[in-house]
Design a protein around this motif. Structure first.
Motif, short mmCIF file in Angstrom:
data_model
loop_
_atom_site.label_atom_id
_atom_site.label_comp_id
_atom_site.label_asym_id
_atom_site.label_seq_id
_atom_site.Cartn_x
_atom_site.Cartn_y
_atom_site.Cartn_z
N VAL A 75 0.81 -1.40 -0.36
CA VAL A 75 0.14 -0.09 0.13
C VAL A 75 1.21 1.19 0.22
N ARG A 118 0.66 3.90 -2.57
CA ARG A 118 0.34 5.43 -1.91
C ARG A 118 1.86 6.55 -2.39
N HIS A 163 -7.90 6.72 -1.01
CA HIS A 163 -7.53 6.36 0.42
C HIS A 163 -7.59 4.48 0.09
N TYR A 164 -6.63 3.84 0.84
CA TYR A 164 -6.16 1.92 0.29
C TYR A 164 -7.09 0.98 1.67
N ALA A 193 -8.05 -2.89 2.73
CA ALA A 193 -6.88 -3.89 2.59
C ALA A 193 -7.28 -4.64 3.78
N GLU A 219 -9.44 1.94 6.81
CA GLU A 219 -10.13 1.79 6.35
C GLU A 219 -10.34 0.59 5.26
N TRP A 278 -11.83 -2.20 -7.08
CA TRP A 278 -11.54 -3.02 -6.61
C TRP A 278 -10.49 -4.16 -6.74
N VAL A 284 -8.74 -5.42 -1.98
CA VAL A 284 -8.32 -4.18 -1.83
C VAL A 284 -9.33 -3.61 -2.97
N VAL A 338 -9.21 1.26 -3.98
CA VAL A 338 -9.17 2.23 -3.34
C VAL A 338 -10.24 2.87 -3.85
N PRO A 380 -5.23 -1.68 -7.24
CA PRO A 380 -5.88 -2.56 -6.25
C PRO A 380 -4.93 -3.88 -6.70
N ILE A 417 -1.50 -3.66 -5.94
CA ILE A 417 -1.68 -3.88 -4.33
C ILE A 417 -1.67 -5.35 -4.12
#
Length: 753
Positions: A432, A436, A451-452, A454, A479, A701, A713, A715, A741, A744
């Protein structure tokens, strides 16, 4: 001064006044001798006082005369004296007793009283007491001291409750492998029973602090004198106290260095030694003592310096912890070289003392030649970053599964063993952070509110990893557990499972028709949704139709392929044919919360519901677990001060048929292989997954399963200072071929397969 003579002259002795008749006659009060007093006859007192001083008597006589005339007795009525109080009577008795004692002992006291200067001597010798006087002074001092101590012992009470600071504890959290993860609470303290402390560790403490603990009366006269001297001196530590006294200070008194506190401590130690067993006192002492690094109690000290429970310590490690009782700031070897030198010297001395008092053999002592290495920092220190999100989530589950009230939990003393896998958490956090940083570099303006979320859930319900946000101290909003953005096309597997389970209805009168992965549906873009009565109209009077990504039309397509290709139009119609109530029920059975599913309208089938990352990952585990679902949980067990607390453990239950789950999982496997053929070829195992997009581009997603662990995950963009409504991603979600996503997800699970 003039002398007034009463009428009739001055009476002579023996003179008897003749009776008076009529109004002037006076009655003689009963009980009198018949002879008037001088006061009655002369109008003045026997002592010759003036009439002014006796006006009250004259008034009384006139009242008596008036009473006689009216026929009432002429006797004066006297007021009764007030009744004395018990205190007054007790005081009077004490005075009388004292007077009697003085009367008896007075002559002796006068003989033995000191006479200064002494008669018969000259110079300085006149001021020296004789042997009798000196002996009397000594005996008097001794008697007074005994009396003072006796009274002090009698009036000093041991409080029923320990002071609040001594009983306050923190809660400590552990990774799934049992290693410490974090702590929460104002005080780092965990109580342990004495039986859980190894004998060698106990005797290391006793050898260093109070080797006569099991035989002394709770105080040491020599040590107490030394401590009192240091109280007014400049010693580095107070020292000199027995373990009983130190426990009294920790548990009942303050830490101030005064004579009064030291005196009270000694009296309470004597009394406590008669009230509690030695083992109880030692247990209390080990649980309340300061060991440095923010820790109280030997259990928390063992975790802070060695990363393990006190029950796992050996004699050498126990000797080092005993060293810290002398003053942690001077003996923590990680603080300075001087500290290390002092710690090693004291450590060796403690082990040697154990040999001297017979609690360690010379052979065992010979095995401890190397100073036990301690951790550089306290592993229980809370960073405020990801660990706080983990603690927050674990706390919620602990209270729920162990049925612990907020009040009891805040009292502390709990050990929470979580399901979190440290390796997976660290890997997910790095993935993540990498995404970011890239977003901030490529699109800094849009990335300001990105925002992330998971989460990784095992098929048996264990939450093995989450990503809650960048920093819990700046954003308490988790989150991974937020239900703020729609699931989009990632919701399609639940529609597919509902259709496979219940079949579809093409008309009102016909029964359900079974469907399979090979059942064909229309996959063209913007195909209107139909019902047995015709097109479905929304409230604004428009026909409802779904849109495919990029406006692509697929024509006639099988349901298996439609899931793999994420064809929205196919699944909206499939959901309507199956029944939105059945789609909703299947999603709930698979793990999605009812509160997140939203309205029962056609948009439900295209992902209008807003599940969290935790719930999406949990839902996908149902297909990997052959149709059985286990509610997600974060707690393996909970103990309090070493005793296990009963918890509710989730159990697996049937959500969908095993064949249904196998077909959905197969379609998800093909979806992963179709989207990422090169990665799928390298993965040596079953990997299944699906992307999720929304029509308004507010969320992206990727949810997939690998090695029986499902990871979701998401976003999204959201300005938390303004509202909880999602904002357009503005490219931060990536594209179909380059999904952020998915990037990640794959990074967090590397290597796949």
């Amino acid at each position: 001064m003039q002398l007034r003579i009463a009428e009739g002259g001055i009476p002579t002795p023996g003179f008897e006044e003749p009776p008076i008749s009529g109004a002037g006659r006076r009655e003689i009060p009963d009980g009198s001798t018949g002879t008037p007093s001088g006061t009655e006859k002369t109008g003045r007192t026997a002592t010759g006082d003036s009439p002014a001083a006796t006006s009250g008597s004259r008034t009384s006589r006139r009242a008596d005369a008036k009473a006689a005339v009216s026929g009432r007795p002429g006797t004066r009525r006297r007021r009764k004296a007030p009744k004395s109080t018990p205190a007054a009577r007790l005081t009077a008795a004490a005075v009388a007793a004292t007077a009697a004692v003085v009367a008896v002992l007075g002559p002796w006291l006068r003989r033995v009283r000191p006479r200064y200067p002494r008669p018969g001597l000259t110079g300085w010798k006149r001021w020296l007491p004789n042997w009798r006087q000196a002996g009397g002074a000594v005996l008097a001092s001794f008697g007074l001291s005994v009396l003072t101590l006796t009274v002090a012992y009698a009036v000093t009470d041991i409080p029923d409750n320990l002071n609040s600071f001594a009983t306050q504890q923190d809660n400590v959290y552990f990774w799934a492998d049992g290693t410490p993860m974090a702590r929460a609470g104002w005080v780092q303290r965990q109580e342990m029973e004495l039986d859980d402390v190894p004998q060698d560790v106990r005797w290391a403490v006793l050898a260093a602090e109070n080797e006569s603990f099991y035989s002394d009366p709770g105080i040491s006269a020599k040590g107490l004198t030394r401590a009192l001297l240091r109280t007014v001196g400049q010693g580095s530590t107070e020292g000199g106290s027995t373990i009983t006294q130190q426990y009294v200070k920790n548990a009942y008194l303050s830490q101030e260095r005064t004579y009064s506190r030291k005196f009270t401590e000694a009296i309470m130690a004597l009394k406590l030694d008669n009230k509690m067993s030695k083992d109880q006192i030692l247990e209390g002492y080990l649980n309340t003592s300061w060991f440095g690094r923010g820790t109280y109690g030997i259990q928390r000290a063992a975790q802070a310096y060695y990363g393990k429970d006190v029950s796992e310590l050996n004699a050498s490690e126990g000797a080092f912890l005993a060293t810290l009782l002398k003053g942690a700031g001077l003996y923590d070897p990680t603080l300075s070289e001087a500290n290390r030198a002092r710690a090693e010297e004291r450590w060796r001395w403690t082990l040697d003392r154990m040999v001297e008092i017979g609690k360690m053999s010379p052979e065992e002592r010979a095995g401890y030649r190397t100073f036990p290495k301690v951790l550089e920092s306290n592993p229980l220190y809370s960073t405020g970053e990801q660990s706080d999100y983990l603690v927050e989530l674990a706390t919620r589950y602990a209270k729920k599964t162990a049925r612990i009230s907020d009040k009891d939990f805040d009292r502390g003393g709990y050990q929470i063993y979580t399901t979190f896998d440290k390796k997976r958490v660290d890997q997910l956090t790095r993935a993540v952070a990498k995404a970011r940083d890239k977003a901030r570099k490529d699109n800094p303006k849009a990335a300001k509110h990105v925002h992330y979320g998971a989460a990784s859930i095992a098929v048996d319900g264990r939450i093995v990893a989450i990503h809650g946000g960048p920093d819990h101290r700046k954003q308490g909003y988790n989150e991974s557990n937020a239900t703020t953005v729609p699931a989009g096309s990632a919701f399609q597997p639940f529609v597919y499972a509902a259709a496979l389970e219940h079949g579809v209805r093409k008309s009102r009168d016909s029964g359900p028709e079974p469907v399979t992965g090979g059942t064909v549906y229309d996959g063209d873009d913007k195909v209107p949704v139909t019902t047995p009565e015709g097109p479905y109209w929304d409230r604004s009077g428009r026909k409802v139709a779904a849109k495919n990504d990029n406006g692509r039309s697929y024509g006639q397509i099988t349901l298996h392929q439609a899931l793999a290709s994420s064809v929205n139009t196919t699944f909206m119609q499939l959901g309507m044919d199956t029944g939105l109530d059945k789609v909703r029920a299947t999603a709930r059975a698979s793990g999605l919360l009812p509160s997140s599913l939203g309205a029962q309208v056609p948009a439900l089938t295209t992902g209008s519901s807003r599940p969290s990352a935790i719930r999406m990952a949990s839902g996908y585990t149902t297909f990997a677990a052959e149709g059985r679902h286990t509610e997600p949980y974060a707690i393996l067990k909970v103990t309090r001060n070493g005793h296990e607390v009963p918890t509710d453990v989730p159990v697996a239950r049937r959500a969908v048929d095993a064949d249904t789950a196998a077909e959905v999982q197969s379609a998800l496997t093909d979806a992963f292989r179709t989207a990422y053929p090169e990665t799928a070829a390298k993965a040596n195992g079953e990997v299944a997954g699906k992307r999720g997009t929304t029509e308004d581009d507010t969320a992206a997603w990727y949810v997939g399963t690998e090695k029986k662990v499902s990871t979701a995950v998401v976003v999204y963009r959201m300005d938390l200072a303004k509202s909880l409504e999602p904002l357009p991603l503005e490219g931060l979600g990536g594209t179909i071929t380059d999904s952020v996503p998915y990037g990640i997800w794959s990074e967090a699970l590397r290597p796949l397969g």
